[in-house]
Design a protein around this motif. Structure first.
Motif, PDB file in Angstrom:
ATOM      1  N   GLU A  19      34.112  44.194  38.833  1.00 12.84           N
ATOM      2  CA  GLU A  19      33.311  44.281  40.008  1.00 12.84           C
ATOM      3  C   GLU A  19      33.956  43.596  41.119  1.00 12.84           C
ATOM      4  OE1 GLU A  19      30.544  45.988  40.341  1.00 12.84           O
ATOM      5  OE2 GLU A  19      30.858  46.880  38.467  1.00 12.84           O
ATOM      6  N   ALA A  20      34.756  42.448  40.958  1.00 18.30           N
ATOM      7  CA  ALA A  20      35.221  41.657  42.094  1.00 18.30           C
ATOM      8  C   ALA A  20      35.971  42.625  42.578  1.00 18.30           C
ATOM      9  CB  ALA A  20      35.579  40.510  41.647  1.00 18.30           C
ATOM     10  N   ARG A  21      37.158  43.245  41.898  1.00 20.52           N
ATOM     11  CA  ARG A  21      38.063  44.189  42.565  1.00 20.52           C
ATOM     12  C   ARG A  21      37.552  45.374  43.192  1.00 20.52           C
ATOM     13  NH1 ARG A  21      43.621  45.155  40.571  1.00 20.52           N
ATOM     14  NH2 ARG A  21      44.300  47.113  41.648  1.00 20.52           N
ATOM     15  N   LYS A  22      36.444  45.820  42.790  1.00 20.60           N
ATOM     16  CA  LYS A  22      35.736  46.987  43.815  1.00 20.60           C
ATOM     17  C   LYS A  22      35.459  46.574  45.186  1.00 20.60           C
ATOM     18  CE  LYS A  22      33.808  49.166  39.604  1.00 20.60           C
ATOM     19  NZ  LYS A  22      32.542  49.400  38.960  1.00 20.60           N
ATOM     20  N   TYR A  23      34.683  45.229  45.127  1.00 20.87           N
ATOM     21  CA  TYR A  23      34.504  44.736  46.297  1.00 20.87           C
ATOM     22  C   TYR A  23      35.602  44.338  47.373  1.00 20.87           C
ATOM     23  CZ  TYR A  23      29.523  45.116  45.003  1.00 20.87           C
ATOM     24  OH  TYR A  23      28.186  45.899  44.835  1.00 20.87           O
ATOM     25  N   PHE A  24      36.496  43.755  46.601  1.00 15.97           N
ATOM     26  CA  PHE A  24      37.707  43.453  47.498  1.00 15.97           C
ATOM     27  C   PHE A  24      38.687  44.607  47.986  1.00 15.97           C
ATOM     28  CE2 PHE A  24      38.343  39.108  44.907  1.00 15.97           C
ATOM     29  CZ  PHE A  24      37.624  38.642  45.638  1.00 15.97           C
ATOM     30  N   GLU A  25      38.346  45.578  47.211  1.00 26.02           N
ATOM     31  CA  GLU A  25      39.180  46.824  47.662  1.00 26.02           C
ATOM     32  C   GLU A  25      38.445  47.663  48.982  1.00 26.02           C
ATOM     33  OE1 GLU A  25      39.542  49.259  44.170  1.00 26.02           O
ATOM     34  OE2 GLU A  25      41.422  48.590  43.603  1.00 26.02           O
ATOM     35  N   LYS A  26      37.111  47.482  48.835  1.00 26.70           N
ATOM     36  CA  LYS A  26      36.261  48.023  49.760  1.00 26.70           C
ATOM     37  C   LYS A  26      36.615  47.043  51.003  1.00 26.70           C
ATOM     38  CE  LYS A  26      33.133  50.821  51.466  1.00 26.70           C
ATOM     39  NZ  LYS A  26      33.236  52.155  52.088  1.00 26.70           N
ATOM     40  N   TRP A  30      31.137  41.216  54.373  1.00 23.27           N
ATOM     41  CA  TRP A  30      30.018  41.063  53.320  1.00 23.27           C
ATOM     42  C   TRP A  30      30.724  41.514  51.990  1.00 23.27           C
ATOM     43  CZ3 TRP A  30      27.858  44.520  49.730  1.00 23.27           C
ATOM     44  CH2 TRP A  30      26.633  44.261  49.267  1.00 23.27           C
ATOM     45  N   TYR A  31      31.656  42.689  52.124  1.00 29.87           N
ATOM     46  CA  TYR A  31      32.153  43.241  50.609  1.00 29.87           C
ATOM     47  C   TYR A  31      32.968  41.937  50.098  1.00 29.87           C
ATOM     48  CZ  TYR A  31      30.160  47.770  51.173  1.00 29.87           C
ATOM     49  OH  TYR A  31      29.138  48.866  51.239  1.00 29.87           O
ATOM     50  N   PHE A  32      33.962  41.237  50.771  1.00 30.26           N
ATOM     51  CA  PHE A  32      34.645  40.349  50.425  1.00 30.26           C
ATOM     52  C   PHE A  32      33.715  39.271  49.805  1.00 30.26           C
ATOM     53  CE2 PHE A  32      36.083  36.078  51.550  1.00 30.26           C
ATOM     54  CZ  PHE A  32      37.386  36.105  50.699  1.00 30.26           C
ATOM     55  N   LEU A  33      32.664  38.720  50.436  1.00 31.48           N
ATOM     56  CA  LEU A  33      31.858  37.703  49.895  1.00 31.48           C
ATOM     57  C   LEU A  33      31.435  37.908  48.656  1.00 31.48           C
ATOM     58  CD1 LEU A  33      30.492  36.317  53.214  1.00 31.48           C
ATOM     59  CD2 LEU A  33      32.266  35.016  51.831  1.00 31.48           C
ATOM     60  N   LYS A  34      30.752  39.572  48.475  1.00 29.84           N
ATOM     61  CA  LYS A  34      30.159  39.778  47.156  1.00 29.84           C
ATOM     62  C   LYS A  34      31.219  40.046  46.116  1.00 29.84           C
ATOM     63  CE  LYS A  34      26.574  41.796  45.377  1.00 29.84           C
ATOM     64  NZ  LYS A  34      25.342  41.514  45.098  1.00 29.84           N
ATOM     65  N   ALA A  81      43.128  38.080  48.618  1.00 28.91           N
ATOM     66  CA  ALA A  81      41.945  37.806  47.476  1.00 28.91           C
ATOM     67  C   ALA A  81      42.452  39.445  46.637  1.00 28.91           C
ATOM     68  CB  ALA A  81      40.679  38.076  47.832  1.00 28.91           C
ATOM     69  N   LEU A  82      42.495  40.314  47.052  1.00 26.50           N
ATOM     70  CA  LEU A  82      42.765  41.511  46.207  1.00 26.50           C
ATOM     71  C   LEU A  82      44.168  41.275  45.269  1.00 26.50           C
ATOM     72  CD1 LEU A  82      41.965  44.332  45.319  1.00 26.50           C
ATOM     73  CD2 LEU A  82      43.155  45.189  47.189  1.00 26.50           C
ATOM     74  N   ASP A  83      45.398  40.931  46.344  1.00 27.74           N
ATOM     75  CA  ASP A  83      46.307  40.739  45.580  1.00 27.74           C
ATOM     76  C   ASP A  83      46.364  39.658  44.429  1.00 27.74           C
ATOM     77  OD1 ASP A  83      47.644  42.641  47.333  1.00 27.74           O
ATOM     78  OD2 ASP A  83      48.506  41.216  48.657  1.00 27.74           O
ATOM     79  N   ASN A  84      45.697  38.618  44.739  1.00 25.23           N
ATOM     80  CA  ASN A  84      45.749  37.461  43.756  1.00 25.23           C
ATOM     81  C   ASN A  84      44.997  37.981  42.332  1.00 25.23           C
ATOM     82  OD1 ASN A  84      46.837  35.609  45.153  1.00 25.23           O
ATOM     83  ND2 ASN A  84      45.180  34.687  45.919  1.00 25.23           N
ATOM     84  N   LEU A  85      43.960  38.768  42.665  1.00 25.68           N
ATOM     85  CA  LEU A  85      43.156  39.423  41.670  1.00 25.68           C
ATOM     86  C   LEU A  85      44.035  40.352  40.786  1.00 25.68           C
ATOM     87  CD1 LEU A  85      40.436  39.364  40.041  1.00 25.68           C
ATOM     88  CD2 LEU A  85      39.792  41.267  41.700  1.00 25.68           C
ATOM     89  N   ALA A  86      44.798  41.120  41.504  1.00 25.86           N
ATOM     90  CA  ALA A  86      45.702  42.128  40.998  1.00 25.86           C
ATOM     91  C   ALA A  86      46.765  41.603  40.087  1.00 25.86           C
ATOM     92  CB  ALA A  86      46.438  43.183  41.921  1.00 25.86           C
ATOM     93  N   ALA A  87      47.245  40.253  40.552  1.00 26.45           N
ATOM     94  CA  ALA A  87      48.254  39.480  39.915  1.00 26.45           C
ATOM     95  C   ALA A  87      47.889  38.800  38.798  1.00 26.45           C
ATOM     96  CB  ALA A  87      48.766  38.265  41.088  1.00 26.45           C
ATOM     97  N   ARG A  88      46.771  38.684  38.463  1.00 27.59           N
ATOM     98  CA  ARG A  88      46.058  38.318  37.293  1.00 27.59           C
ATOM     99  C   ARG A  88      46.524  39.336  35.919  1.00 27.59           C
ATOM    100  NH1 ARG A  88      40.620  35.212  37.066  1.00 27.59           N
ATOM    101  NH2 ARG A  88      41.190  35.172  35.026  1.00 27.59           N
ATOM    102  N   GLY A  89      46.646  40.624  36.308  1.00 26.22           N
ATOM    103  CA  GLY A  89      46.912  41.664  35.354  1.00 26.22           C
ATOM    104  C   GLY A  89      45.736  42.207  34.840  1.00 26.22           C
ATOM    105  N   ASN A  90      45.962  42.446  33.314  1.00 26.24           N
ATOM    106  CA  ASN A  90      44.788  43.049  32.564  1.00 26.24           C
ATOM    107  C   ASN A  90      43.832  41.905  32.464  1.00 26.24           C
ATOM    108  OD1 ASN A  90      46.321  45.300  32.149  1.00 26.24           O
ATOM    109  ND2 ASN A  90      47.128  44.540  30.307  1.00 26.24           N
ATOM    110  N   TYR A  91      42.467  42.617  32.329  1.00 27.82           N
ATOM    111  CA  TYR A  91      41.254  41.577  32.449  1.00 27.82           C
ATOM    112  C   TYR A  91      40.921  41.461  30.745  1.00 27.82           C
ATOM    113  CZ  TYR A  91      41.335  42.927  37.064  1.00 27.82           C
ATOM    114  OH  TYR A  91      41.607  43.401  38.463  1.00 27.82           O
ATOM    115  N   THR A  92      40.344  40.498  30.604  1.00 26.68           N
ATOM    116  CA  THR A  92      40.021  40.235  29.035  1.00 26.68           C
ATOM    117  C   THR A  92      38.806  41.211  28.795  1.00 26.68           C
ATOM    118  OG1 THR A  92      38.657  38.467  29.530  1.00 26.68           O
ATOM    119  CG2 THR A  92      40.794  37.942  29.047  1.00 26.68           C
TER     120      THR A  92
END
Length: 199
Positions: free
Chosen positions: A136-143, A120-124, A157-168
């Motif tokens: 927000e996506a990062r918080k749910y992936f981490e959970k 559920w947290y992954f899909l959210k 999913a979490l690693d790919n998001l982290a690889a994007r670096g700083n968010y705009t």
């Protein structure tokens, strides 16, 4: 095949009775008897064929869903419809894959809190990611990873998001509150008054 719900002009959340009503109205409108000796006869027949196929497809989907529901644990959400967490999550994945994140979010929000597992947290998180809300996506992936650390899909999913670096700034979480909005409006008014004095 075209989305059968769109063909009938209904939502997958509508009741069977509402869907039947929509079908009957369209069938009445496009029935071949209404187009005898009419140049649009062929078009009406094609439309009637689509309407019948869509209605049959929706009935088939709902009957197979009911069969799956009867073989697994079910409950009732606050909106009053019967749900099965497993099939709800499958539906959410289909909605996300077809770019219908708002509908996916609605389905997820209707899952009771005691049924909200790692998936559920992954899909959210996926819903937020698709909407561009990376924090927000990062918080749910981490959970999700915290609940199921061995799940490679969640970890990737979490690693790919982290690889994007700083968010705009467009995707950052600003924690916008009413106080900050009011303060901004007051500041704008002060600037406008100062500019009026410069004329």
């Amino acid at each position: 095949m075209t989305d059968p719900y769109k063909v009938l002009g209904v939502s997958e959340y509508d009741s069977d009775e509402d869907i039947k009503k929509a079908y009957r109205e369209l069938a009445k409108k496009y029935h071949p008897d209404a187009y005898l000796n009419n140049p649009l006869k062929d078009l009406a027949q094609e439309k009637m064929k689509q309407i019948n196929e869509a209605y049959d497809e929706i009935r088939r989907i709902r009957q197979s869903g009911a069969a799956r529901t009867s073989n697994s644990s079910t409950g009732t959400s606050g909106s009053g419809y019967s749900y099965t967490v497993k099939t709800d999550f499958e539906r959410v994945r289909l909605l996300i894959n077809s770019g219908r994140r708002t509908e996916a979010g609605i389905v997820l929000d209707n899952v009771p809190e005691d049924k909200r597992n790692a998936e559920w947290y992954f899909l959210k998180g996926c819903v937020y990611y698709q909407g561009g809300w990376m924090m927000e996506a990062r918080k749910y992936f981490e959970k999700a990873v915290e609940l199921e650390p061995q799940n490679l899909e969640f970890r990737q999913a979490l690693d790919n998001l982290a690889a994007r670096g700083n968010y705009t700034s467009a995707t950052a979480d600003f924690n916008c509150s009413l106080c900050r909005i009011c303060t901004s409006i007051i500041c704008c008014q002060c600037v406008m008054e100062c500019c009026d004095g410069c004329k």
